[in-house]
Scaffold this motif. Sequence first.
Motif, PDB file in Angstrom:
ATOM      1  N   CYS A  71       0.851  -0.861  -0.057  1.00 29.79           N
ATOM      2  CA  CYS A  71      -0.159   0.105   0.194  1.00 29.79           C
ATOM      3  C   CYS A  71       0.936   1.474   0.183  1.00 29.79           C
ATOM      4  CB  CYS A  71      -0.584   0.181   1.529  1.00 29.79           C
ATOM      5  SG  CYS A  71      -0.221  -0.119   3.001  1.00 29.79           S
ATOM      6  N   ASP A  72       0.815   2.306  -0.651  1.00 29.37           N
ATOM      7  CA  ASP A  72       1.140   3.356  -0.735  1.00 29.37           C
ATOM      8  C   ASP A  72       0.296   4.596  -1.474  1.00 29.37           C
ATOM      9  OD1 ASP A  72       3.198   5.093  -1.058  1.00 29.37           O
ATOM     10  OD2 ASP A  72       4.211   4.137  -2.641  1.00 29.37           O
ATOM     11  N   MET A  73      -0.111   5.616  -0.249  1.00 28.50           N
ATOM     12  CA  MET A  73      -0.501   6.311  -0.344  1.00 28.50           C
ATOM     13  C   MET A  73      -0.755   7.345  -1.698  1.00 28.50           C
ATOM     14  SD  MET A  73      -3.449   6.373   1.756  1.00 28.50           S
ATOM     15  CE  MET A  73      -3.915   8.202   2.159  1.00 28.50           C
ATOM     16  N   ALA A  74       1.116   7.422  -1.727  1.00 28.14           N
ATOM     17  CA  ALA A  74       0.989   8.528  -2.964  1.00 28.14           C
ATOM     18  C   ALA A  74       0.898   7.971  -4.733  1.00 28.14           C
ATOM     19  CB  ALA A  74       2.606   8.129  -2.850  1.00 28.14           C
ATOM     20  N   ASP A  75       0.244   6.006  -4.432  1.00 27.02           N
ATOM     21  CA  ASP A  75      -0.194   5.855  -6.025  1.00 27.02           C
ATOM     22  C   ASP A  75      -1.301   5.285  -5.929  1.00 27.02           C
ATOM     23  OD1 ASP A  75      -0.635   4.298  -7.808  1.00 27.02           O
ATOM     24  OD2 ASP A  75       1.171   2.346  -7.135  1.00 27.02           O
ATOM     25  N   PRO A  76      -2.246   6.178  -6.539  1.00 28.78           N
ATOM     26  CA  PRO A  76      -3.811   6.439  -5.955  1.00 28.78           C
ATOM     27  C   PRO A  76      -4.209   4.549  -6.758  1.00 28.78           C
ATOM     28  CG  PRO A  76      -3.110   8.174  -8.261  1.00 28.78           C
ATOM     29  CD  PRO A  76      -1.911   7.109  -7.155  1.00 28.78           C
ATOM     30  N   LEU A  77      -3.218   3.598  -7.091  1.00 30.98           N
ATOM     31  CA  LEU A  77      -4.274   2.244  -7.770  1.00 30.98           C
ATOM     32  C   LEU A  77      -3.438   1.208  -6.011  1.00 30.98           C
ATOM     33  CD1 LEU A  77      -2.450   1.617 -11.136  1.00 30.98           C
ATOM     34  CD2 LEU A  77      -5.041   2.807 -10.310  1.00 30.98           C
ATOM     35  N   ARG A  78      -2.463   2.087  -4.724  1.00 28.38           N
ATOM     36  CA  ARG A  78      -2.467   1.271  -4.091  1.00 28.38           C
ATOM     37  C   ARG A  78      -2.961   2.390  -2.715  1.00 28.38           C
ATOM     38  NH1 ARG A  78       3.753  -0.884  -4.697  1.00 28.38           N
ATOM     39  NH2 ARG A  78       4.415   1.401  -4.870  1.00 28.38           N
ATOM     40  N   SER A  79      -3.298   3.328  -3.075  1.00 30.43           N
ATOM     41  CA  SER A  79      -4.233   3.631  -1.750  1.00 30.43           C
ATOM     42  C   SER A  79      -5.295   2.889  -1.539  1.00 30.43           C
ATOM     43  CB  SER A  79      -4.165   5.735  -2.181  1.00 30.43           C
ATOM     44  OG  SER A  79      -4.824   5.384  -2.777  1.00 30.43           O
ATOM     45  N   PHE A  80      -4.993   3.308   0.369  1.00 32.67           N
ATOM     46  CA  PHE A  80      -7.106   2.724   0.982  1.00 32.67           C
ATOM     47  C   PHE A  80      -7.022   3.971   2.006  1.00 32.67           C
ATOM     48  CE2 PHE A  80      -4.129  -1.023  -0.423  1.00 32.67           C
ATOM     49  CZ  PHE A  80      -5.571  -1.466  -1.327  1.00 32.67           C
ATOM     50  N   PRO A  81      -7.409   5.391   1.211  1.00 30.51           N
ATOM     51  CA  PRO A  81      -8.001   6.698   2.256  1.00 30.51           C
ATOM     52  C   PRO A  81      -9.134   6.114   2.703  1.00 30.51           C
ATOM     53  CG  PRO A  81      -7.668   6.639   0.433  1.00 30.51           C
ATOM     54  CD  PRO A  81      -8.192   5.524   0.056  1.00 30.51           C
ATOM     55  N   ALA A  82      -9.529   6.616   3.826  1.00 34.22           N
ATOM     56  CA  ALA A  82     -10.721   6.811   4.962  1.00 34.22           C
ATOM     57  C   ALA A  82     -11.729   7.028   4.118  1.00 34.22           C
ATOM     58  CB  ALA A  82     -10.593   7.448   5.659  1.00 34.22           C
ATOM     59  N   ARG A  83     -11.478   8.413   3.004  1.00 35.66           N
ATOM     60  CA  ARG A  83     -12.965   7.969   2.353  1.00 35.66           C
ATOM     61  C   ARG A  83     -13.146   7.228   2.146  1.00 35.66           C
ATOM     62  NH1 ARG A  83      -8.491  10.529  -0.975  1.00 35.66           N
ATOM     63  NH2 ARG A  83      -8.726   9.891  -2.760  1.00 35.66           N
ATOM     64  N   SER A  84     -12.555   6.105   1.425  1.00 37.14           N
ATOM     65  CA  SER A  84     -13.227   4.991   0.538  1.00 37.14           C
ATOM     66  C   SER A  84     -14.128   4.778   2.252  1.00 37.14           C
ATOM     67  CB  SER A  84     -12.145   4.052   0.737  1.00 37.14           C
ATOM     68  OG  SER A  84     -11.796   4.355  -0.359  1.00 37.14           O
ATOM     69  N   LEU A  85     -14.744   4.623   3.294  1.00 37.92           N
ATOM     70  CA  LEU A  85     -15.817   3.888   4.206  1.00 37.92           C
ATOM     71  C   LEU A  85     -17.338   5.408   3.623  1.00 37.92           C
ATOM     72  CD1 LEU A  85     -13.236   4.666   7.114  1.00 37.92           C
ATOM     73  CD2 LEU A  85     -14.160   2.543   6.205  1.00 37.92           C
ATOM     74  N   THR A  86     -17.293   6.126   2.949  1.00 33.59           N
ATOM     75  CA  THR A  86     -18.278   6.199   3.124  1.00 33.59           C
ATOM     76  C   THR A  86     -18.943   7.099   1.540  1.00 33.59           C
ATOM     77  OG1 THR A  86     -17.786   8.602   3.452  1.00 33.59           O
ATOM     78  CG2 THR A  86     -18.505   7.426   5.565  1.00 33.59           C
ATOM     79  N   ASP A  87     -17.943   5.964   0.628  1.00 35.48           N
ATOM     80  CA  ASP A  87     -18.323   6.869  -0.724  1.00 35.48           C
ATOM     81  C   ASP A  87     -20.094   5.423  -1.016  1.00 35.48           C
ATOM     82  OD1 ASP A  87     -17.398   3.985  -0.585  1.00 35.48           O
ATOM     83  OD2 ASP A  87     -15.698   4.154  -2.364  1.00 35.48           O
ATOM     84  N   LEU A  88     -20.141   5.614  -2.478  1.00 38.40           N
ATOM     85  CA  LEU A  88     -20.927   4.510  -2.822  1.00 38.40           C
ATOM     86  C   LEU A  88     -21.073   2.929  -2.696  1.00 38.40           C
ATOM     87  CD1 LEU A  88     -23.737   5.214  -4.175  1.00 38.40           C
ATOM     88  CD2 LEU A  88     -22.742   4.438  -6.361  1.00 38.40           C
ATOM     89  N   ASN A  89     -21.295   2.434  -1.961  1.00 38.97           N
ATOM     90  CA  ASN A  89     -20.476   1.125  -1.987  1.00 38.97           C
ATOM     91  C   ASN A  89     -21.841   0.628  -3.452  1.00 38.97           C
ATOM     92  OD1 ASN A  89     -19.932  -1.155  -0.282  1.00 38.97           O
ATOM     93  ND2 ASN A  89     -22.244  -1.421   1.075  1.00 38.97           N
ATOM     94  N   ASN A  90     -20.071  -0.232  -3.278  1.00 34.26           N
ATOM     95  CA  ASN A  90     -20.830  -1.279  -4.578  1.00 34.26           C
ATOM     96  C   ASN A  90     -20.297  -2.952  -5.020  1.00 34.26           C
ATOM     97  OD1 ASN A  90     -21.053  -2.126  -6.990  1.00 34.26           O
ATOM     98  ND2 ASN A  90     -20.091  -0.231  -8.244  1.00 34.26           N
ATOM     99  N   SER A  91     -20.816  -3.661  -4.186  1.00 33.31           N
ATOM    100  CA  SER A  91     -20.364  -5.174  -4.377  1.00 33.31           C
ATOM    101  C   SER A  91     -19.598  -5.328  -4.905  1.00 33.31           C
ATOM    102  CB  SER A  91     -21.448  -6.373  -3.745  1.00 33.31           C
ATOM    103  OG  SER A  91     -22.561  -6.001  -5.106  1.00 33.31           O
ATOM    104  N   ASN A  92     -20.292  -4.840  -6.532  1.00 31.79           N
ATOM    105  CA  ASN A  92     -18.896  -5.306  -7.434  1.00 31.79           C
ATOM    106  C   ASN A  92     -17.745  -4.295  -7.835  1.00 31.79           C
ATOM    107  OD1 ASN A  92     -21.077  -7.244  -8.680  1.00 31.79           O
ATOM    108  ND2 ASN A  92     -22.174  -5.596  -9.443  1.00 31.79           N
TER     109      ASN A  92
END
Length: 560
Positions: free
Chosen positions: A90-111
């Motif tokens: 994981c690396d916050m500098a790389d969007p493809l390997r980042s896992f920020p806190a904003r992912s908690l409240t975005d649109l929840n998509n099971s796919n």
Amino acid sequence: MIRGILLLLLGTTGFSLIQCISNDVYFKMFSQQAPPDDPCYNKAHEPRACIPDFVNAAYDAPVVASSTCGSSGAQRYCEYQDHERSCHTCDMADPLRSFPARSLTDLNNSNNVTCWRSEPVTGSGDNVTLTLSLGKKFELTYVILQLCPHAPRPDSMVIYKSTDHGLSWQPFQFFSSQCRRLFGRPARQSTGRHNEHEARCSDVTRPLVSRIAFSTLEGRPSSRDLDSSPVLQDWVTATDIRVVFHRLQRPDPQALLSLEAGGAADLASGKYSVPLTNGPAGNNIEANLGGDVATSGSGLHYAISDFSVGGRCKCNGHASKCSTDASGQLNCECSHNTAGRDCERCKPFHFDRPWARATAKEANECKECGKCRVSTKRLNLNKFCKRDYAIMAKVIGRDTSSEAVSREAQRRAMDPDVADYEMDQVQPGSARSPITGEYEFQAADYPNPNPRGSEMERFDLQIQAVFKRSRPGESSGAGNVYGMPNTTLKRGPMTWIIPTKDLECRCPKIRVNRSYLILGRDSEAPPGYLGIGPHSIVIEWKEDWYRRMKRFQRRARTCA
């Protein structure tokens, strides 16, 4: 030829033909739409309780995480499935390997699952927290944390709530496989009305469960009648939610033993949890196989894909919708003559009825201030004669009702002579209250004689002149609630008590450091106080009135 002429005429006169169509026929060509009904009023436009729509209050709301994987550079995190471990970077500098806190409240998509991941936990790390701000008060029904696939599960955690935008916190729910040992609470606790506002502890270690859910009202006796339970109304109210993770569940031992030789020695020691640094003494539970702590090489971490909070914008039954204002602040669109972010008070000049929460039985609409019962304009000899006292006094200070009433209640509890006098003079149902006009008296609520419990304001006066005061046996209020002649009236300090409702309706309008001519009856306040009642007269003092009052003094000797 004729057909061509007709078409030409139709083309040139079509607009006139359309104008000839009657209005009724024209408007019937369009579907008529009735204006939408206001949920806060019935068809007869009578007020009724209304509530905003049920929503996920956490959607797109900001979340602050105390730890995020890759925030300090590239890190390794690991997942466990079917006795196997797979590790990633994981690396916050790389969007493809980042896992920020904003992912908690975005649109929840099971796919397309998005996750927040904490940094790999170590024995020396602090507890990991997630703090969600809802923006205003909500009445909550549930809090749900959806776990990321294949991520280690939390073993012990606490959900907290705040009702003052994060200034203070109280426990909402505990989760642990060892509730009593870690949090000092039983895993199964009976709930009655005496403790239905307390946080409970549940076991969250059931296998094959992909989410952690907490229902705010489940198992609480008063939940079926929330309108009549201020305790539960306060219990479900929150402006912010905080989740504190204390421990992780131990992964499958076979997965731990499958680590490379470099990290196997650390994980073979069995450390898999975060110590409870702020817990009670002796509750620092660290499940281990050998005694050492884990290192970040294990890749164990917390991972949540969705943070949901179900509830309604809190408007106390006086609004059906919340919206953002120009500054982006969320507010209720208040009805029933109420105001405030939560419709928690009456709007100006609508205090004739005390504010109350709307219920299914009563909308409790705020009423416009009626006719002022306190005279503030005219004074003549007849009015002067019918009052027990007349003074000129300066308002030198103001005190809030709750503290003043509390102090006075304590004083009276230590002064049995005054209390005995009042109980001898007044019997319930025998006299009219000077505040409400109702035939009722409650000595226990002194000095607030209003049986509805309206708040009182207390002012400090400096009496500068006494133009009239009653003598023993001459009080015009001798048969009323108090009836004791106010023979203590003299130049000097005095306390003035006025119902808050009257002040808000500006009946009268009182300002500190202003002088007033005050007339009234002794029955309108307890001995030693001045009060406000139906016979009160309050007029801002004018210097040229002094001679007039002296003239009234002389002529009052002939009063009938």
